[in-house]
Design a protein around this motif. Sequence first.
Motif, PDB file in Angstrom:
ATOM      1  N   LYS A  55       0.312  -1.320  -0.254  1.00 49.93           N
ATOM      2  CA  LYS A  55       0.046  -0.013  -0.780  1.00 49.93           C
ATOM      3  C   LYS A  55       0.614   1.721   0.408  1.00 49.93           C
ATOM      4  O   LYS A  55       0.152   2.122  -0.742  1.00 49.93           O
ATOM      5  CB  LYS A  55      -0.685   0.407   1.313  1.00 49.93           C
ATOM      6  CG  LYS A  55      -1.900  -0.812   1.116  1.00 49.93           C
ATOM      7  CD  LYS A  55      -2.602  -1.225   2.216  1.00 49.93           C
ATOM      8  CE  LYS A  55      -4.220  -1.826   2.343  1.00 49.93           C
ATOM      9  NZ  LYS A  55      -5.180  -1.401   1.245  1.00 49.93           N
ATOM     10  N   ILE A  56       1.894   1.455   0.716  1.00 47.27           N
ATOM     11  CA  ILE A  56       2.718   2.044   1.069  1.00 47.27           C
ATOM     12  C   ILE A  56       3.755   2.693  -0.345  1.00 47.27           C
ATOM     13  O   ILE A  56       3.508   3.641  -1.304  1.00 47.27           O
ATOM     14  CB  ILE A  56       4.306   2.112   2.197  1.00 47.27           C
ATOM     15  CG1 ILE A  56       3.099   2.014   3.286  1.00 47.27           C
ATOM     16  CG2 ILE A  56       5.535   2.934   1.853  1.00 47.27           C
ATOM     17  CD1 ILE A  56       4.983   2.203   4.518  1.00 47.27           C
ATOM     18  N   ALA A  57       4.309   1.789  -1.097  1.00 51.25           N
ATOM     19  CA  ALA A  57       4.997   1.043  -2.085  1.00 51.25           C
ATOM     20  C   ALA A  57       3.673   2.309  -3.800  1.00 51.25           C
ATOM     21  O   ALA A  57       3.736   2.748  -4.252  1.00 51.25           O
ATOM     22  CB  ALA A  57       5.385   0.223  -3.324  1.00 51.25           C
ATOM     23  N   ASN A  58       2.756   1.378  -3.497  1.00 49.55           N
ATOM     24  CA  ASN A  58       1.330   2.077  -4.299  1.00 49.55           C
ATOM     25  C   ASN A  58       1.201   3.441  -4.552  1.00 49.55           C
ATOM     26  O   ASN A  58       0.991   4.369  -5.270  1.00 49.55           O
ATOM     27  CB  ASN A  58       0.297   1.080  -4.074  1.00 49.55           C
ATOM     28  CG  ASN A  58       0.181  -0.169  -4.497  1.00 49.55           C
ATOM     29  OD1 ASN A  58       0.551  -0.398  -5.603  1.00 49.55           O
ATOM     30  ND2 ASN A  58      -1.234  -1.608  -4.168  1.00 49.55           N
ATOM     31  N   LYS A  59       1.450   4.128  -2.671  1.00 48.10           N
ATOM     32  CA  LYS A  59       0.846   5.370  -2.862  1.00 48.10           C
ATOM     33  C   LYS A  59       2.964   6.304  -3.522  1.00 48.10           C
ATOM     34  O   LYS A  59       2.374   7.362  -3.866  1.00 48.10           O
ATOM     35  CB  LYS A  59       1.009   6.068  -1.526  1.00 48.10           C
ATOM     36  CG  LYS A  59       0.070   5.709  -0.396  1.00 48.10           C
ATOM     37  CD  LYS A  59      -1.031   6.374  -1.089  1.00 48.10           C
ATOM     38  CE  LYS A  59      -2.131   6.788  -0.078  1.00 48.10           C
ATOM     39  NZ  LYS A  59      -3.776   7.320  -0.509  1.00 48.10           N
ATOM     40  N   LEU A  60       3.139   5.365  -3.683  1.00 47.30           N
ATOM     41  CA  LEU A  60       4.332   6.124  -4.194  1.00 47.30           C
ATOM     42  C   LEU A  60       4.874   5.967  -5.626  1.00 47.30           C
ATOM     43  O   LEU A  60       5.785   6.088  -6.036  1.00 47.30           O
ATOM     44  CB  LEU A  60       5.785   6.174  -3.270  1.00 47.30           C
ATOM     45  CG  LEU A  60       5.507   6.194  -1.751  1.00 47.30           C
ATOM     46  CD1 LEU A  60       6.940   5.684  -1.311  1.00 47.30           C
ATOM     47  CD2 LEU A  60       5.852   8.124  -1.531  1.00 47.30           C
ATOM     48  N   GLY A  61       4.492   5.294  -6.260  1.00 47.77           N
ATOM     49  CA  GLY A  61       4.154   4.655  -7.366  1.00 47.77           C
ATOM     50  C   GLY A  61       5.259   3.278  -7.326  1.00 47.77           C
ATOM     51  O   GLY A  61       6.186   4.010  -8.602  1.00 47.77           O
ATOM     52  N   GLY A  62       6.157   3.181  -6.791  1.00 51.17           N
ATOM     53  CA  GLY A  62       6.625   1.792  -6.797  1.00 51.17           C
ATOM     54  C   GLY A  62       6.235   0.324  -6.215  1.00 51.17           C
ATOM     55  O   GLY A  62       5.185   0.338  -6.610  1.00 51.17           O
ATOM     56  N   GLY A  63       7.361  -0.211  -6.090  1.00 53.26           N
ATOM     57  CA  GLY A  63       7.261  -1.907  -5.795  1.00 53.26           C
ATOM     58  C   GLY A  63       7.033  -2.221  -4.635  1.00 53.26           C
ATOM     59  O   GLY A  63       8.622  -1.344  -4.413  1.00 53.26           O
ATOM     60  N   GLY A  64       7.389  -2.864  -4.182  1.00 51.52           N
ATOM     61  CA  GLY A  64       7.917  -3.423  -2.409  1.00 51.52           C
ATOM     62  C   GLY A  64       6.415  -5.124  -1.779  1.00 51.52           C
ATOM     63  O   GLY A  64       5.805  -4.799  -3.015  1.00 51.52           O
ATOM     64  N   GLY A  65       7.447  -5.538  -1.338  1.00 50.42           N
ATOM     65  CA  GLY A  65       6.623  -6.559  -0.230  1.00 50.42           C
ATOM     66  C   GLY A  65       7.569  -7.546   0.894  1.00 50.42           C
ATOM     67  O   GLY A  65       9.230  -7.384   0.646  1.00 50.42           O
ATOM     68  N   GLY A  66       7.103  -8.354   0.572  1.00 48.48           N
ATOM     69  CA  GLY A  66       7.568  -9.522   1.401  1.00 48.48           C
ATOM     70  C   GLY A  66       6.464 -10.578   2.233  1.00 48.48           C
ATOM     71  O   GLY A  66       5.400 -11.014   1.383  1.00 48.48           O
ATOM     72  N   SER A  67       6.460 -11.426   3.197  1.00 49.62           N
ATOM     73  CA  SER A  67       5.509 -12.197   3.991  1.00 49.62           C
ATOM     74  C   SER A  67       4.930 -11.648   4.520  1.00 49.62           C
ATOM     75  O   SER A  67       4.838 -10.135   4.840  1.00 49.62           O
ATOM     76  CB  SER A  67       6.620 -13.029   5.066  1.00 49.62           C
ATOM     77  OG  SER A  67       7.364 -11.907   6.506  1.00 49.62           O
ATOM     78  N   GLU A  68       3.995 -12.004   5.765  1.00 49.45           N
ATOM     79  CA  GLU A  68       3.539 -11.852   6.350  1.00 49.45           C
ATOM     80  C   GLU A  68       3.550 -10.461   8.026  1.00 49.45           C
ATOM     81  O   GLU A  68       3.093  -9.410   8.097  1.00 49.45           O
ATOM     82  CB  GLU A  68       1.691 -12.158   7.318  1.00 49.45           C
ATOM     83  CG  GLU A  68       2.763 -13.619   7.449  1.00 49.45           C
ATOM     84  CD  GLU A  68       1.739 -14.853   7.707  1.00 49.45           C
ATOM     85  OE1 GLU A  68       0.008 -14.252   8.293  1.00 49.45           O
ATOM     86  OE2 GLU A  68       1.729 -15.779   7.696  1.00 49.45           O
ATOM     87  N   TYR A  69       5.143 -11.344   8.329  1.00 47.16           N
ATOM     88  CA  TYR A  69       5.647 -11.286   9.436  1.00 47.16           C
ATOM     89  C   TYR A  69       6.372  -9.574   8.856  1.00 47.16           C
ATOM     90  O   TYR A  69       7.199  -8.720   9.657  1.00 47.16           O
ATOM     91  CB  TYR A  69       6.054 -11.895   9.836  1.00 47.16           C
ATOM     92  CG  TYR A  69       5.288 -12.891  10.442  1.00 47.16           C
ATOM     93  CD1 TYR A  69       4.315 -12.499  11.602  1.00 47.16           C
ATOM     94  CD2 TYR A  69       5.150 -14.320  10.103  1.00 47.16           C
ATOM     95  CE1 TYR A  69       2.882 -12.833  11.717  1.00 47.16           C
ATOM     96  CE2 TYR A  69       3.745 -15.405  10.699  1.00 47.16           C
ATOM     97  CZ  TYR A  69       3.376 -14.891  10.987  1.00 47.16           C
ATOM     98  OH  TYR A  69       1.940 -15.067  11.349  1.00 47.16           O
ATOM     99  N   MET A  70       7.059  -9.490   7.518  1.00 43.34           N
ATOM    100  CA  MET A  70       8.445  -8.854   7.750  1.00 43.34           C
ATOM    101  C   MET A  70       8.306  -8.605   5.972  1.00 43.34           C
ATOM    102  O   MET A  70       8.128  -9.756   4.940  1.00 43.34           O
ATOM    103  CB  MET A  70       9.655  -9.399   7.288  1.00 43.34           C
ATOM    104  CG  MET A  70      10.883  -8.342   7.388  1.00 43.34           C
ATOM    105  SD  MET A  70      12.391  -8.954   7.349  1.00 43.34           S
ATOM    106  CE  MET A  70      12.394  -9.171   5.754  1.00 43.34           C
ATOM    107  N   ALA A  71       8.366  -7.101   6.219  1.00 42.38           N
ATOM    108  CA  ALA A  71       8.456  -6.888   3.637  1.00 42.38           C
ATOM    109  C   ALA A  71       8.792  -5.212   3.979  1.00 42.38           C
ATOM    110  O   ALA A  71       9.523  -4.339   5.079  1.00 42.38           O
ATOM    111  CB  ALA A  71       6.599  -6.815   3.491  1.00 42.38           C
ATOM    112  N   ILE A  72       9.365  -4.888   2.612  1.00 43.09           N
ATOM    113  CA  ILE A  72      10.560  -4.056   2.824  1.00 43.09           C
ATOM    114  C   ILE A  72      10.151  -2.916   1.271  1.00 43.09           C
ATOM    115  O   ILE A  72       9.227  -3.635   0.892  1.00 43.09           O
ATOM    116  CB  ILE A  72      11.899  -3.963   2.886  1.00 43.09           C
ATOM    117  CG1 ILE A  72      12.797  -4.710   1.556  1.00 43.09           C
ATOM    118  CG2 ILE A  72      12.314  -4.346   4.184  1.00 43.09           C
ATOM    119  CD1 ILE A  72      13.501  -5.200   1.188  1.00 43.09           C
ATOM    120  N   THR A  73      10.596  -1.653   0.963  1.00 41.82           N
ATOM    121  CA  THR A  73       9.874  -1.363   0.212  1.00 41.82           C
ATOM    122  C   THR A  73      11.123  -0.309  -0.144  1.00 41.82           C
ATOM    123  O   THR A  73      12.037   0.398   0.961  1.00 41.82           O
ATOM    124  CB  THR A  73       8.814   0.255  -0.820  1.00 41.82           C
ATOM    125  OG1 THR A  73       8.925   0.389  -1.653  1.00 41.82           O
ATOM    126  CG2 THR A  73       8.609   0.333   0.872  1.00 41.82           C
TER     127      THR A  73
END
Length: 314
Positions: free
Chosen positions: A270-288
């Motif tokens: 959701k954060i990445a979408n707001k910034l027009g970028g990409g990101g992701g990870g698992s249910e417990y840890m993710a990064i962008t």
Amino acid sequence: TGTHLLHKALKMVLGQEVQQAGSLVSDNYLRFDLTYYKKINNNQINDIEDIVNKVIRNSINIDTQVKNFSDAKNEGAEALFGEKYGETVRVVDVDGFSKELCGGTHVNNTGQIGMFKIISESSLASGVRRIEAITGEKAFLYIRGKLNLISDMKNILMCNEEDIIDKTKNLNVLNKKYKKEIMNLNSIRAKEYFSISIEDKLLTHGKIKLFIDTINFSLSPQLLSDIVREKLSKNGIGLIGVNSDEETLVLCTITKDFDDKINAGNVIKKIANKLGGGGGGSEYMAITKIDNSLSIDKVLDIGKKIIEEMIKKI
């Protein structure tokens, strides 16, 4: 002519089953595609170059004749890939070495090529390899450039040419050692920092703990996530901005006892979408990763609002 010599040398080194699968001849380089099932190794490349350059040094005169297609084929002339031939064809004969059908421009004597150098070997498709090579002055200038590069490396590493490889290997070993030591120190630093910071910056929404902060040193995302989760203990969400010399990123970590309605991967997306970028990870840890032009504080504020909206729905 260099392409013809390469074609013959390939068959001599790799086997007669090798077939041409395409080629390009320009004023800057030649490209040759061939059917072959594995990578052509350095020793084979050296052998191919040795064969071609020996023919060049022998200064063999090149004979070109127009002949009947069937006669040319009976004499052993090879047809090039993709070419269409009529009843009469032009045969290019490098006496005692190769004979091919070709309507292209050729030297009169192999010595005019001067020098032949393969500059790349790569995979084009399954069972097809690609070779790029240069000749003449371009080959000479290419080798000069490589020698200049070796000289620069020698000066930078402050060693003799024969010691460049060992010196570089030693530097890589030291680099890995120092990176590991820095990570260990940063891990200790992070634990000490968050022990104090979490008391000052922890927000509570009922039973849910929300921790948002920024660090200005490098730490692996997994280790950073583990440290923050340990400090939060349970029912916690951490959103951490990381400013380091290598990169800027935002990490979301969630304690594993947490309600599965909030997912770290979804938060980061959701954060990445707001910034027009990409990101992701698992249910417990993710990064962008964050572009350097963006304010990390602004990004964390966006993340805070997203998480608080998600908390309201629980």
